[in-house]
Motif scaffolding. Structure first.
Motif, PDB file in Angstrom:
ATOM      1  N   THR A  75       0.854  -1.191   0.000  1.00  0.00           N
ATOM      2  CA  THR A  75       0.000   0.000   0.000  1.00  0.00           C
ATOM      3  C   THR A  75       0.887   1.237   0.000  1.00  0.00           C
ATOM      4  OG1 THR A  75      -1.674   1.259   1.211  1.00  0.00           O
ATOM      5  CG2 THR A  75      -0.217  -0.100   2.542  1.00  0.00           C
ATOM      6  N   ASN A  76       0.401   2.291  -0.639  1.00  0.00           N
ATOM      7  CA  ASN A  76       1.149   3.557  -0.540  1.00  0.00           C
ATOM      8  C   ASN A  76       0.301   4.606   0.173  1.00  0.00           C
ATOM      9  OD1 ASN A  76      -0.611   3.968  -2.639  1.00  0.00           O
ATOM     10  ND2 ASN A  76       0.953   4.277  -4.209  1.00  0.00           N
ATOM     11  N   LYS A  77      -0.515   4.124   1.098  1.00  0.00           N
ATOM     12  CA  LYS A  77      -1.348   5.040   1.892  1.00  0.00           C
ATOM     13  C   LYS A  77      -1.059   4.847   3.367  1.00  0.00           C
ATOM     14  CE  LYS A  77      -5.182   4.828  -1.282  1.00  0.00           C
ATOM     15  NZ  LYS A  77      -6.455   4.182  -1.501  1.00  0.00           N
ATOM     16  N   LYS A 140      13.414  -0.344  -3.747  1.00  0.00           N
ATOM     17  CA  LYS A 140      12.665  -0.718  -4.974  1.00  0.00           C
ATOM     18  C   LYS A 140      11.999   0.529  -5.537  1.00  0.00           C
ATOM     19  CE  LYS A 140       8.788   0.502  -3.901  1.00  0.00           C
ATOM     20  NZ  LYS A 140       7.674   1.180  -4.431  1.00  0.00           N
ATOM     21  N   THR A 141      11.951   0.654  -6.802  1.00  0.00           N
ATOM     22  CA  THR A 141      11.121   1.627  -7.498  1.00  0.00           C
ATOM     23  C   THR A 141      11.431   1.575  -8.984  1.00  0.00           C
ATOM     24  OG1 THR A 141      10.720   3.962  -7.965  1.00  0.00           O
ATOM     25  CG2 THR A 141      12.749   3.483  -6.837  1.00  0.00           C
ATOM     26  N   ILE A 142      10.405   1.671  -9.793  1.00  0.00           N
ATOM     27  CA  ILE A 142      10.668   1.727 -11.234  1.00  0.00           C
ATOM     28  C   ILE A 142      11.320   3.065 -11.592  1.00  0.00           C
ATOM     29  CG2 ILE A 142       8.811   0.157 -11.898  1.00  0.00           C
ATOM     30  CD1 ILE A 142       7.257   2.733 -12.839  1.00  0.00           C
ATOM     31  N   ASP A 143      11.197   4.065 -10.704  1.00  0.00           N
ATOM     32  CA  ASP A 143      11.668   5.415 -11.040  1.00  0.00           C
ATOM     33  C   ASP A 143      13.195   5.552 -11.022  1.00  0.00           C
ATOM     34  OD1 ASP A 143       8.956   5.958 -10.996  1.00  0.00           O
ATOM     35  OD2 ASP A 143       8.990   6.843  -8.996  1.00  0.00           O
ATOM     36  N   ASN A 144      13.881   4.619 -10.342  1.00  0.00           N
ATOM     37  CA  ASN A 144      15.345   4.650 -10.213  1.00  0.00           C
ATOM     38  C   ASN A 144      15.831   5.953  -9.576  1.00  0.00           C
ATOM     39  OD1 ASN A 144      17.819   3.229 -10.623  1.00  0.00           O
ATOM     40  ND2 ASN A 144      18.328   4.607 -12.309  1.00  0.00           N
ATOM     41  N   VAL A 184       5.556   8.565 -20.075  1.00  0.00           N
ATOM     42  CA  VAL A 184       6.018   7.481 -19.200  1.00  0.00           C
ATOM     43  C   VAL A 184       6.116   7.974 -17.755  1.00  0.00           C
ATOM     44  CG1 VAL A 184       7.270   6.313 -21.056  1.00  0.00           C
ATOM     45  CG2 VAL A 184       8.500   7.949 -19.598  1.00  0.00           C
ATOM     46  N   MET A 185       6.224   7.019 -16.816  1.00  0.00           N
ATOM     47  CA  MET A 185       6.298   7.377 -15.389  1.00  0.00           C
ATOM     48  C   MET A 185       7.705   7.823 -15.000  1.00  0.00           C
ATOM     49  SD  MET A 185       3.951   4.604 -13.413  1.00  0.00           S
ATOM     50  CE  MET A 185       2.176   4.799 -13.302  1.00  0.00           C
ATOM     51  N   GLY A 186       7.930   7.963 -13.716  1.00  0.00           N
ATOM     52  CA  GLY A 186       9.257   8.341 -13.228  1.00  0.00           C
ATOM     53  C   GLY A 186       9.231   9.396 -12.137  1.00  0.00           C
ATOM     54  N   ARG A 187       8.045   9.904 -11.835  1.00  0.00           N
ATOM     55  CA  ARG A 187       7.874  11.014 -10.881  1.00  0.00           C
ATOM     56  C   ARG A 187       8.820  12.178 -11.225  1.00  0.00           C
ATOM     57  NH1 ARG A 187       4.045  10.142  -7.572  1.00  0.00           N
ATOM     58  NH2 ARG A 187       4.407  12.045  -6.407  1.00  0.00           N
ATOM     59  N   TYR A 188       9.690  12.565 -10.300  1.00  0.00           N
ATOM     60  CA  TYR A 188      10.488  13.780 -10.525  1.00  0.00           C
ATOM     61  C   TYR A 188      11.788  13.498 -11.271  1.00  0.00           C
ATOM     62  CZ  TYR A 188       7.132  14.952  -6.948  1.00  0.00           C
ATOM     63  OH  TYR A 188       5.967  15.097  -6.243  1.00  0.00           O
ATOM     64  N   ALA A 237       8.466  12.455 -19.947  1.00  0.00           N
ATOM     65  CA  ALA A 237       8.345  11.954 -18.571  1.00  0.00           C
ATOM     66  C   ALA A 237       7.172  12.657 -17.909  1.00  0.00           C
ATOM     67  CB  ALA A 237       9.637  12.250 -17.810  1.00  0.00           C
ATOM     68  N   GLU A 238       6.457  11.934 -17.054  1.00  0.00           N
ATOM     69  CA  GLU A 238       5.269  12.528 -16.423  1.00  0.00           C
ATOM     70  C   GLU A 238       5.593  13.808 -15.634  1.00  0.00           C
ATOM     71  OE1 GLU A 238       3.631   9.605 -13.750  1.00  0.00           O
ATOM     72  OE2 GLU A 238       5.438   9.510 -12.522  1.00  0.00           O
ATOM     73  N   GLY A 239       6.849  13.954 -15.215  1.00  0.00           N
ATOM     74  CA  GLY A 239       7.231  15.132 -14.423  1.00  0.00           C
ATOM     75  C   GLY A 239       7.845  16.250 -15.258  1.00  0.00           C
ATOM     76  N   GLY A 256      -5.304   9.027   3.004  1.00  0.00           N
ATOM     77  CA  GLY A 256      -3.984   8.543   3.408  1.00  0.00           C
ATOM     78  C   GLY A 256      -2.940   8.601   2.311  1.00  0.00           C
ATOM     79  N   TYR A 257      -3.320   9.061   1.090  1.00  0.00           N
ATOM     80  CA  TYR A 257      -2.378   9.113  -0.034  1.00  0.00           C
ATOM     81  C   TYR A 257      -1.709  10.479  -0.019  1.00  0.00           C
ATOM     82  CZ  TYR A 257      -0.816   8.250  -4.886  1.00  0.00           C
ATOM     83  OH  TYR A 257      -0.083   8.041  -6.027  1.00  0.00           O
ATOM     84  N   LYS A 258      -0.423  10.483   0.313  1.00  0.00           N
ATOM     85  CA  LYS A 258       0.240  11.775   0.532  1.00  0.00           C
ATOM     86  C   LYS A 258       0.828  12.387  -0.732  1.00  0.00           C
ATOM     87  CE  LYS A 258       2.425  10.431   4.263  1.00  0.00           C
ATOM     88  NZ  LYS A 258       3.425   9.986   4.990  1.00  0.00           N
ATOM     89  N   GLY A 288       1.267   4.519 -18.392  1.00  0.00           N
ATOM     90  CA  GLY A 288       0.706   4.259 -17.060  1.00  0.00           C
ATOM     91  C   GLY A 288       1.237   3.012 -16.383  1.00  0.00           C
ATOM     92  N   HIS A 289       0.324   2.298 -15.732  1.00  0.00           N
ATOM     93  CA  HIS A 289       0.742   1.182 -14.886  1.00  0.00           C
ATOM     94  C   HIS A 289       1.174  -0.060 -15.671  1.00  0.00           C
ATOM     95  CE1 HIS A 289      -1.116   3.872 -12.044  1.00  0.00           C
ATOM     96  NE2 HIS A 289      -0.464   3.237 -11.101  1.00  0.00           N
ATOM     97  N   LEU A 290       1.039  -0.019 -17.005  1.00  0.00           N
ATOM     98  CA  LEU A 290       1.563  -1.142 -17.795  1.00  0.00           C
ATOM     99  C   LEU A 290       3.061  -1.298 -17.570  1.00  0.00           C
ATOM    100  CD1 LEU A 290      -0.264  -0.695 -21.208  1.00  0.00           C
ATOM    101  CD2 LEU A 290      -0.567  -2.529 -19.556  1.00  0.00           C
ATOM    102  N   GLN A 291       3.744  -0.158 -17.261  1.00  0.00           N
ATOM    103  CA  GLN A 291       5.186  -0.255 -17.077  1.00  0.00           C
ATOM    104  C   GLN A 291       5.555  -0.722 -15.663  1.00  0.00           C
ATOM    105  OE1 GLN A 291       6.670   4.037 -17.723  1.00  0.00           O
ATOM    106  NE2 GLN A 291       4.462   4.145 -17.531  1.00  0.00           N
ATOM    107  N   ARG A 292       4.555  -0.913 -14.803  1.00  0.00           N
ATOM    108  CA  ARG A 292       4.843  -1.382 -13.444  1.00  0.00           C
ATOM    109  C   ARG A 292       4.406  -2.824 -13.217  1.00  0.00           C
ATOM    110  NH1 ARG A 292       2.823   2.817  -9.098  1.00  0.00           N
ATOM    111  NH2 ARG A 292       1.699   1.044  -8.265  1.00  0.00           N
ATOM    112  N   GLY A 293       3.490  -3.296 -14.081  1.00  0.00           N
ATOM    113  CA  GLY A 293       2.972  -4.651 -13.872  1.00  0.00           C
ATOM    114  C   GLY A 293       3.742  -5.679 -14.672  1.00  0.00           C
TER     115      GLY A 293
END
Ligand code: F6P
Length: 365
Positions: A75-77, A140-144, A184-188, A237-239, A256-258, A288-293
């Motif tokens: 969970t991330n909450k 762990k994180t796909i974002d590296n 694509v994802m990656g956050r910041y 990148a999404e960011g 709870g999702y910060k 989206g989440h295709l790159q995480r599953g």
């Protein structure tokens, strides 16, 4: 009585989590006096009443290294330090249940904890360590985006997915003389975008670390068209953000999702390109989440297995308060406070960015 190590997986899931769980369990089974249990949905399994715990043994973890996600859930909450509670007026607040969690772990006879997670989870690890818990972290994180380790597992699988998407977009873009934008994802951090743009041969790559100038992007795309014919692939990148402007995000309304929710930059970019004078047909794809599953690629399985074995050996050595990390060619351990001190951003002057520019990829500046 046997000694017990508890595994928790926290934050967003990531290909390779199961390979870590398997590696910890298989390595622990070589020690006669240790057993392994997993907490369901990060530490919620300890705090929920009744407890939700999975006993892990060789049989339970057989073959799971090839499966995406995590067999013990995540969970991330919320979390033990900010457990969501409903106030009498219906609004949500949070409670610190960390001391209670430590008491519950003692009651369960847990001697050590291995917390597999990203920066948020490892901050929780650090806080628990400061409270005296025998805890070890696995990144762990796909974002590296963790600077203490050369790579996090899950990243290469995400890059592979994104690259496959670029490959597919090329054929349809070329057939229709279109500009296709892949978000694509990656956050910041722009790691997934940069790697997949180079691997897939994209023409434009926009990352958070290099704010873009839309006129430069339009210019590069027009170089690819002659009398209305041509095509171009943009990986964004999404960011990513323009020179004058901020990244595109929404506040989350989930309890709870910060984190803020990134996503939607491709549509925004398409609008900016039109306003910037680009007249070609355009379409956007959000991976989206295709790159995480899905199944982790071999590289991530190997790294995850190395992390799992080393994490359990750190338990045996009593190396608590540390996170396992990869510093080529070694698997090392890094104190939590060092591990979470800095993000791992793409350095705009790095060799990989130079490589991208060297093959004609416009970085938007
Ligand atoms: O941190 C991993 C990540 O996949 C980011 O790349 C992305 O912004 C975020 O998680 C998405 O989170 P969620 O699954 O909560 O939407």
């Amino acid at each position: 009585m046997k000694k017990r190590v508890l595994i928790a997986t926290g934050g967003g899931d990531c290909p390779g989590l199961n390979a870590v769980i398997r590696a910890i369990t298989l390595r622990a089974s070589q020690e006669k006096n240790w057993e392994v249990i997993g907490s369901i949905n990060a530490f919620d399994g300890i705090l929920n009443e009744p407890n939700e715990i999975l006993v892990l043994d060789d049989k339970k973890v057989g073959g799971i290294h090839i499966r995406g996600g995590t067999i013990i859930g995540t969970t991330n909450k919320g979390g033990p330090f900010a457990w969501p509670i409903k106030n009498p007026d219906g609004t949500w607040g949070s409670a610190d249940r960390s001391d209670e969690m430590i008491r519950r772990l003692q009651f369960l006879g847990v001697d050590a904890v291995i917390n597999i997670g990203g920066d948020g989870s490892q901050s929780i690890s650090q806080r628990f360590y400061e409270k005296g818990l025998n805890i070890i972290g696995v990144p762990k994180t796909i974002d590296n985006d963790l600077s203490a380790t050369d790579f996090t597992f899950g990243f290469q699988t995400a890059v592979q997915e994104a690259t496959t998407a670029v490959d597919k977009l090329v054929t349809t873009a070329a057939s229709h003389n279109r500009v296709l934008i892949l978000e694509v994802m990656g956050r910041y951090a722009g790691w997934i975008a940069l790697h997949s743009a180079v691997a897939g041969g994209a023409h434009v790559c926009l990352i958070p670390e290099i704010p873009y100038d839309i006129t430069k992007v339009v210019e590069r795309i027009y170089q690819r068209f002659d009398k209305g014919r041509g095509f171009a692939i943009i990986v964004v990148a999404e960011g990513a953000k323009p020179k004058e402007g901020d990244m595109y995000y929404e506040e989350s309304s989930e309890t709870g999702y910060k984190n803020v929710r990134l996503g939607g930059v491709a549509t925004k970019l398409m609008k900016e390109l039109k306003e910037g004078g680009l007249q070609t047909d355009m379409r956007e794809t959000v991976l989206g989440h295709l790159q995480r599953g899905g199944t982790p690629i071999a590289y991530d399985r190997v790294l995850a297995t190395q992390f799992g074995v080393r994490a359990f050996e750190m338990v045996l050595e009593g190396k608590f308060g540390q996170m396992v990390a990869y510093r080529h060619p070694n698997i090392v351990s890094v104190p939590f406070n060092e591990a979470i001190a800095h993000y791992n951003f793409v350095d705009p002057s790095s060799d990989l960015v130079k490589t991208a520019r060297g093959v004609g990829i416009c970085m938007g500046d």
